[in-house]
Motif scaffolding. Structure first.
Motif, short mmCIF file in Angstrom:
data_model
loop_
_atom_site.label_atom_id
_atom_site.label_comp_id
_atom_site.label_asym_id
_atom_site.label_seq_id
_atom_site.Cartn_x
_atom_site.Cartn_y
_atom_site.Cartn_z
N VAL A 38 46.69 39.24 44.00
CA VAL A 38 45.85 39.06 42.81
C VAL A 38 46.68 38.52 41.65
CG1 VAL A 38 44.42 40.25 41.10
CG2 VAL A 38 44.22 40.86 43.52
N VAL A 59 38.57 34.81 44.05
CA VAL A 59 37.94 35.87 44.84
C VAL A 59 37.67 35.40 46.27
CG1 VAL A 59 35.84 37.24 45.11
CG2 VAL A 59 36.96 37.10 42.88
N VAL A 63 39.18 37.30 49.42
CA VAL A 63 38.31 37.83 50.47
C VAL A 63 38.66 37.23 51.83
CG1 VAL A 63 35.93 37.78 51.32
CG2 VAL A 63 36.40 38.46 48.95
N VAL A 169 38.86 43.46 46.88
CA VAL A 169 37.98 43.22 45.73
C VAL A 169 38.12 44.33 44.70
CG1 VAL A 169 35.57 43.00 45.00
CG2 VAL A 169 36.36 41.83 47.07
N ALA A 172 41.28 43.83 42.82
CA ALA A 172 41.12 42.73 41.87
C ALA A 172 40.34 43.18 40.64
CB ALA A 172 40.43 41.55 42.54
N ASP A 173 39.28 43.94 40.86
CA ASP A 173 38.48 44.43 39.74
C ASP A 173 39.31 45.30 38.81
OD1 ASP A 173 35.94 45.02 38.30
OD2 ASP A 173 36.34 47.04 39.05
N ALA A 190 35.22 38.86 40.28
CA ALA A 190 35.77 40.07 40.88
C ALA A 190 34.98 41.30 40.43
CB ALA A 190 37.24 40.23 40.51
N ASP A 194 32.61 43.51 42.92
CA ASP A 194 32.94 44.93 43.05
C ASP A 194 31.70 45.79 42.78
OD1 ASP A 194 35.17 47.02 43.30
OD2 ASP A 194 34.27 47.56 41.38
#
Length: 306
Positions: A38, A59, A63, A169, A172-173, A190, A194
């Motif tokens: 990330v 993203v 993924v 994810v 990342a969030d 992201a 999420d």
């Protein structure tokens, strides 16, 4: 052996082993690796124009990498699948960190604040015992969903690719999914993905907590209070825990020196909290964990037999 029975074994392995320091002090944890990916995407793409589009691309790359990695690892056999799934669950480490807050508070308010600062992002430098306890219980409730039930759900749906994608994810969030000038556009994809991936698990988590705490009669109130939360998902497990323990959660708190007047969840509940409330919340989470594992065993067993 089907995925639900493998998940039950992963639940048990995580509960027994947790996050062994001897291992993760020598090799990077998968979450750390995800975080590095990330960060690399952030450095490479988060500048110039079309930041929202670049965030979508980031993203998609994340993924794809997570899904392919999970697919490859899954082909290494059943034992590897169970171990990787257990590593990507966080029940024991979660309750250990939250339990440390209760232990700290029993020593002093300062020790409790130091312990809770490790698991929350809000400013806790002046928190009293009630505020520190509330922070710990909120973190426990939300992270039981994000760190245990949601990854378990996506493993049940998609095996190792499913749980790897979810964790990527979610990581990342937590890193770029903020409404700040730097990430409002780049982190949009992201944050929204999420939210989507946590929509079902958050509500399943709330139901598990309600059943574990024998508070299903308050389900209507849980639904109402969950909508008061600023997050479309975090309010569900928090509301379920608040009504189970008959306490008030959320409410005003400080971030970066600025107080945010957030709504109370179960505002009519008790607001003076103590370490024993953290202990009670941990007990509820273990019961909910047991219910989740029992469902995996029962449903997985029926699928295996029939």
């Amino acid at each position: 052996m089907n995925g639900l029975l493998l998940l039950a074994l992963a639940f048990i392995l995580d509960a027994v082993m947790g996050e062994p320091h001897w291992l993760w002090s020598r090799v990077p944890h998968p979450a750390v690796i995800m975080g590095r990916v990330v960060s690399a995407l952030d450095r490479t793409l988060n500048h110039g124009e079309m930041q929202r589009l670049k965030g979508v691309i980031a993203v998609l790359v994340l993924v794809t990498v997570a899904g392919v990695t999970g697919w490859l690892l899954q082909h290494l056999g059943t034992a590897v699948t169970i171990v990787i799934a257990a590593i990507l669950l966080a029940q024991k480490s979660l309750v250990d960190h939250v339990g440390a807050v209760a232990a700290g508070l029993r020593e002093s308010e300062q020790a409790g604040r130091q312990a809770v600062a490790l698991i929350v992002s809000r400013d806790v430098s002046t928190s009293d015992t009630s505020a520190t306890s509330r922070s710990a219980i909120e973190s426990l409730s939300e992270n039981f969903s994000d760190g245990v039930i949601a990854p378990a759900f996506w493993f049940a749906v998609g095996g190792l690719p499913g749980i790897a994608i979810y964790k990527a994810v979610n990581t990342a969030d937590s890193m770029i999914g903020y409404l700040t000038p730097k990430y409002a556009a780049f982190g949009w994809a992201a944050a929204r993905l999420d939210d989507v991936l946590n929509w079902i698990p958050a509500r399943v988590t709330a139901a598990l907590i309600a059943v574990a705490g024998r508070s299903t009669s308050a389900w209507h109130n849980v639904q109402q209070d969950a909508r008061l939360h600023r997050s479309p998902n975090a309010g569900w497990p928090e509301a379920a825990m608040a009504h189970t323990l008959k306490i008030a959660l959320a409410g005003p708190r400080s971030y970066h020196g600025k107080v945010q007047e957030l709504a109370w969840v179960n505002g009519a509940g008790r607001r003076t909290l103590a370490p024993h409330d953290i202990d009670a919340a941990i007990a509820i989470v273990w019961k909910a964990w047991g219910l989740a594992m029992a469902l995996c065993v029962c449903i997985g067993g029926l699928i295996w037999v029939f």
